[in-house]
Design a protein around this motif. Structure first.
Motif, PDB file in Angstrom:
ATOM      1  N   THR A  10       2.069   1.985   5.395  1.00  0.00           N
ATOM      2  CA  THR A  10       3.378   2.595   5.259  1.00  0.00           C
ATOM      3  C   THR A  10       3.177   4.034   5.687  1.00  0.00           C
ATOM      4  O   THR A  10       2.337   4.738   5.122  1.00  0.00           O
ATOM      5  CB  THR A  10       3.891   2.545   3.807  1.00  0.00           C
ATOM      6  OG1 THR A  10       4.061   1.176   3.449  1.00  0.00           O
ATOM      7  CG2 THR A  10       5.214   3.277   3.656  1.00  0.00           C
ATOM      8  N   PHE A  26       4.963   7.680   6.218  1.00  0.00           N
ATOM      9  CA  PHE A  26       6.077   8.600   6.035  1.00  0.00           C
ATOM     10  C   PHE A  26       5.973   9.564   7.204  1.00  0.00           C
ATOM     11  O   PHE A  26       5.084  10.422   7.243  1.00  0.00           O
ATOM     12  CB  PHE A  26       5.991   9.287   4.670  1.00  0.00           C
ATOM     13  CG  PHE A  26       6.208   8.321   3.541  1.00  0.00           C
ATOM     14  CD1 PHE A  26       7.483   7.935   3.172  1.00  0.00           C
ATOM     15  CD2 PHE A  26       5.128   7.757   2.875  1.00  0.00           C
ATOM     16  CE1 PHE A  26       7.686   7.010   2.147  1.00  0.00           C
ATOM     17  CE2 PHE A  26       5.319   6.843   1.849  1.00  0.00           C
ATOM     18  CZ  PHE A  26       6.600   6.471   1.483  1.00  0.00           C
ATOM     19  N   SER A  77      11.655  -0.006   1.554  1.00  0.00           N
ATOM     20  CA  SER A  77      12.391   0.896   0.662  1.00  0.00           C
ATOM     21  C   SER A  77      12.874   0.211  -0.614  1.00  0.00           C
ATOM     22  O   SER A  77      12.867   0.830  -1.679  1.00  0.00           O
ATOM     23  CB  SER A  77      13.563   1.559   1.385  1.00  0.00           C
ATOM     24  OG  SER A  77      14.506   0.598   1.801  1.00  0.00           O
ATOM     25  N   LYS A 135      19.034   8.143  -1.933  1.00  0.00           N
ATOM     26  CA  LYS A 135      17.963   8.506  -0.999  1.00  0.00           C
ATOM     27  C   LYS A 135      16.607   8.561  -1.700  1.00  0.00           C
ATOM     28  O   LYS A 135      16.479   9.149  -2.770  1.00  0.00           O
ATOM     29  CB  LYS A 135      18.233   9.888  -0.379  1.00  0.00           C
ATOM     30  CG  LYS A 135      19.480   9.965   0.464  1.00  0.00           C
ATOM     31  CD  LYS A 135      19.235   9.404   1.828  1.00  0.00           C
ATOM     32  CE  LYS A 135      20.426   9.664   2.728  1.00  0.00           C
ATOM     33  NZ  LYS A 135      20.269   9.049   4.010  1.00  0.00           N
ATOM     34  N   VAL A 174      13.684  10.668   2.793  1.00  0.00           N
ATOM     35  CA  VAL A 174      13.636   9.605   3.803  1.00  0.00           C
ATOM     36  C   VAL A 174      15.000   9.564   4.484  1.00  0.00           C
ATOM     37  O   VAL A 174      16.013   9.334   3.842  1.00  0.00           O
ATOM     38  CB  VAL A 174      13.291   8.235   3.174  1.00  0.00           C
ATOM     39  CG1 VAL A 174      13.392   7.127   4.223  1.00  0.00           C
ATOM     40  CG2 VAL A 174      11.902   8.270   2.548  1.00  0.00           C
ATOM     41  N   ALA A 206      14.937   4.618   6.861  1.00  0.00           N
ATOM     42  CA  ALA A 206      14.013   3.766   6.106  1.00  0.00           C
ATOM     43  C   ALA A 206      13.787   2.439   6.825  1.00  0.00           C
ATOM     44  O   ALA A 206      14.602   2.016   7.649  1.00  0.00           O
ATOM     45  CB  ALA A 206      14.574   3.498   4.709  1.00  0.00           C
ATOM     46  N   ASP A 207      12.666   1.814   6.455  1.00  0.00           N
ATOM     47  CA  ASP A 207      12.412   0.416   6.815  1.00  0.00           C
ATOM     48  C   ASP A 207      12.362   0.143   8.317  1.00  0.00           C
ATOM     49  O   ASP A 207      12.946  -0.818   8.806  1.00  0.00           O
ATOM     50  CB  ASP A 207      13.444  -0.499   6.161  1.00  0.00           C
ATOM     51  CG  ASP A 207      13.411  -0.433   4.651  1.00  0.00           C
ATOM     52  OD1 ASP A 207      12.358  -0.066   4.091  1.00  0.00           O
ATOM     53  OD2 ASP A 207      14.439  -0.750   4.026  1.00  0.00           O
ATOM     54  N   HIS A 219       8.838   5.104   7.491  1.00  0.00           N
ATOM     55  CA  HIS A 219      10.000   5.752   6.883  1.00  0.00           C
ATOM     56  C   HIS A 219      10.027   7.162   7.452  1.00  0.00           C
ATOM     57  O   HIS A 219       9.070   7.933   7.259  1.00  0.00           O
ATOM     58  CB  HIS A 219       9.882   5.811   5.356  1.00  0.00           C
ATOM     59  CG  HIS A 219       9.737   4.463   4.709  1.00  0.00           C
ATOM     60  ND1 HIS A 219      10.746   3.525   4.706  1.00  0.00           N
ATOM     61  CD2 HIS A 219       8.699   3.896   4.061  1.00  0.00           C
ATOM     62  CE1 HIS A 219      10.333   2.441   4.066  1.00  0.00           C
ATOM     63  NE2 HIS A 219       9.093   2.636   3.672  1.00  0.00           N
TER      64      HIS A 219
END
Length: 181
Positions: free
Chosen positions: A69, A71, A113, A145, A158, A161-162, A171
């Motif tokens: 994942t 960010f 998310s 959020k 974020v 997302a996804d 994200h």
């Protein structure tokens, strides 16, 4: 012939709900069949992140099987850092510091998310997030959020997302996450 009519009906109605498309990022389509690096290089909003990943030598890692994942801070997120910070971090002599910052944006899981929101709720509004880089951040909500508070108290939201990848999920965030000093 019946299967052709069904396919035509699906096309006429648009994408079936189970096959929802990934959002575009930085004006580029993101393909679930491509890995994080293969997709990120096409986003106009992530040229600084891509340059940093290359400078840190993380292309092979983030192209690997994962799951990851990520960010992913935008160019605008990097622009919020003090003047000269990005240029300094991209220098070869600062590779270790750059690698630490970047790996603090990566979690060794495929965290969509809805799962993050559930973890936040289960933990009464604040969920600890342990990163590949050894940072521990806090996931929380602001309305609908997802936000991440970093080791210095900065809060990233974020914004997309996804974004599914073959080796995880991205994200998009609006602030660079930094380790505790």
């Amino acid at each position: 012939m019946k299967s052709i009519r069904i396919a035509a009906a699906i096309l006429a109605l648009g994408t079936a709900p189970a096959l929802a498309e990934n959002p575009e990022v930085g004006g580029a389509p993101m393909y679930e069949t491509k890995n994080i690096v293969e997709n990120a290089v096409n986003s106009a909003d992530h040229t600084t992140l891509v340059a940093a990943v290359k400078a840190a030598g993380l292309v092979e890692t983030l192209s690997g099987a994962g799951p990851f994942t990520v960010f992913a801070p935008t160019n605008a997120a990097f622009d919020k850092l003090p003047a000269g910070t990005v240029e300094t971090l991209l220098k070869p002599e600062n590779k270790d510091q750059l690698t630490k910052i970047l790996t603090c944006h990566v979690v060794a899981a495929n965290a969509m998310s809805d799962a993050i929101v559930k973890m936040i709720a289960d933990d009464k509004g604040m969920h600890p997030v342990k990163t590949v880089g050894g940072c521990e951040f806090t996931a929380m909500m602001d309305g609908d959020k997802v936000q991440i508070k970093d080791g210095q108290g900065n809060v990233a939201t974020v914004t997309i997302a996804d974004v599914k990848q073959s080796n995880g999920v991205i994200h998009v965030i609006d602030t660079v996450l930094l380790p505790a000093s």
